[in-house]
Design an enzyme around this catalytic site. Structure first.
Site, PDB file in Angstrom:
ATOM      1  N   SER A  12       0.859  -1.087   0.039  1.00 52.97           N
ATOM      2  CA  SER A  12       0.122  -0.017  -0.077  1.00 52.97           C
ATOM      3  C   SER A  12       0.893   1.272   0.014  1.00 52.97           C
ATOM      4  CB  SER A  12      -1.055   0.030   1.196  1.00 52.97           C
ATOM      5  OG  SER A  12      -0.324  -0.176   2.365  1.00 52.97           O
ATOM      6  N   CYS A  13       0.361   2.447  -0.323  1.00 51.85           N
ATOM      7  CA  CYS A  13       0.890   3.599  -0.254  1.00 51.85           C
ATOM      8  C   CYS A  13       1.984   3.920   0.783  1.00 51.85           C
ATOM      9  CB  CYS A  13      -0.276   4.856  -0.590  1.00 51.85           C
ATOM     10  SG  CYS A  13       0.553   6.357  -0.543  1.00 51.85           S
ATOM     11  N   PRO A  14       3.179   4.399   0.627  1.00 54.62           N
ATOM     12  CA  PRO A  14       3.561   4.710  -0.833  1.00 54.62           C
ATOM     13  C   PRO A  14       4.530   3.877  -1.584  1.00 54.62           C
ATOM     14  CG  PRO A  14       5.019   5.604   0.786  1.00 54.62           C
ATOM     15  CD  PRO A  14       4.074   4.716   1.574  1.00 54.62           C
ATOM     16  N   MET A  15       4.446   2.586  -1.025  1.00 55.86           N
ATOM     17  CA  MET A  15       5.501   1.268  -1.744  1.00 55.86           C
ATOM     18  C   MET A  15       5.342   1.217  -2.947  1.00 55.86           C
ATOM     19  SD  MET A  15       7.295   1.439   0.908  1.00 55.86           S
ATOM     20  CE  MET A  15       8.648   0.650   0.549  1.00 55.86           C
TER      21      MET A  15
END
Lengths: 74, 179
Positions: A12-15
């Site tokens: 999930s964000c920001p990965m």
């Protein structure tokens, strides 16, 4: 021209966008990157990322939750 | 205007344009808060900006310094008040309180659990990733002095500076956030 495949599912964000950026950074101009992600925020993120960085978003396809993008490094 | 004057004007405008375009490559943040949720926001934005090819500076001051503390930090060699502040403040990303719903420390545990369930990267991991991508972290020397925080109490690989370090970076950026 090399083609790299990235499996970003479950992240999930920001990965997801970090992983795309890291992979594209390592590649050479003209290299193609295909990434699959199931985070709903990935679609607007990848559009914004390509617009800002200048890399080309060749395609974006959706199948169920999966979003597949193909990017060419500028 | 003479041809020379036009040339000079053109050169000047090109230089100014280069500066404006250069500024687009930078982002500066002040991390004032030591709250877990706000630090998460700061480091998610920092990582995103790094992914977008920006140079990112985070000026960390006051409570924000809690985020940079090594968990092993002790009160050794500090005066009584500094020892008290050291004892009362959390040390490192894993120990921070949340700005809302802290419930005397139960809140952060709940959020860590819920974030883990949704595969959200931990704050420590976000800090490490930002460092790996070349974030510039500047710890505020003045607030460190006030609270008796030594350089070796904070994470490695960071810089130390004052307000001019923040402003210098901010003036060269087109985005500055205060968190």
């Amino acid at each position: 021209m090399a083609k790299t495949t990235l499996d970003l599912k479950g992240m999930s964000c920001p990965m997801p966008i970090m992983k795309v950026a890291a992979a594209v950074k390592k590649g050479a101009s003209g290299d193609v990157f295909e990434a699959v992600c199931d985070d709903a925020g990935f679609e607007p993120d990848v559009h914004a990322w390509c617009k800002e960085t200048g890399h080309t978003l060749n395609s974006l396809t959706k199948a169920g939750k999966d979003i597949t993008v193909v990017i060419t490094k500028k | 205007m003479s041809a020379d004057a036009v040339q000079d004007k053109l050169k000047e405008l090109e230089e100014r344009l280069a500066k404006v375009e250069g500024n687009r490559a930078n982002m500066t943040m002040v991390l004032f808060s030591g709250d877990f949720d706000k630090a998460m926001a700061a480091f998610i934005i920092a990582n995103g900006a790094l992914a977008m090819g920006k140079e990112v500076t985070i000026f960390v001051t006051f409570w924000g310094l809690d985020v940079l503390k090594k968990p092993t930090m002790t009160g050794a060699g500090k005066n009584v008040l500094e020892k008290m502040v050291t004892m009362m403040r959390p040390k490192g990303p894993a120990k921070l309180p949340t700005s809302k719903m802290n419930f005397a420390g139960i809140g952060p545990k709940l959020f860590h659990y819920m974030m883990g369930k949704k595969n959200v990267t931990s704050l420590q991991n976000l800090v490490d990733t930002a460092v790996e991508f070349g974030v510039r972290i500047v710890a505020c020397q003045m607030s460190m002095d006030v609270m008796g925080i030594k350089r070796e109490d904070l994470m490695d690989g960071i810089e130390f500076g004052g307000v001019a370090a923040f402003l210098g970076s901010s003036f060269d950026s087109n985005t500055t956030l205060f968190i």
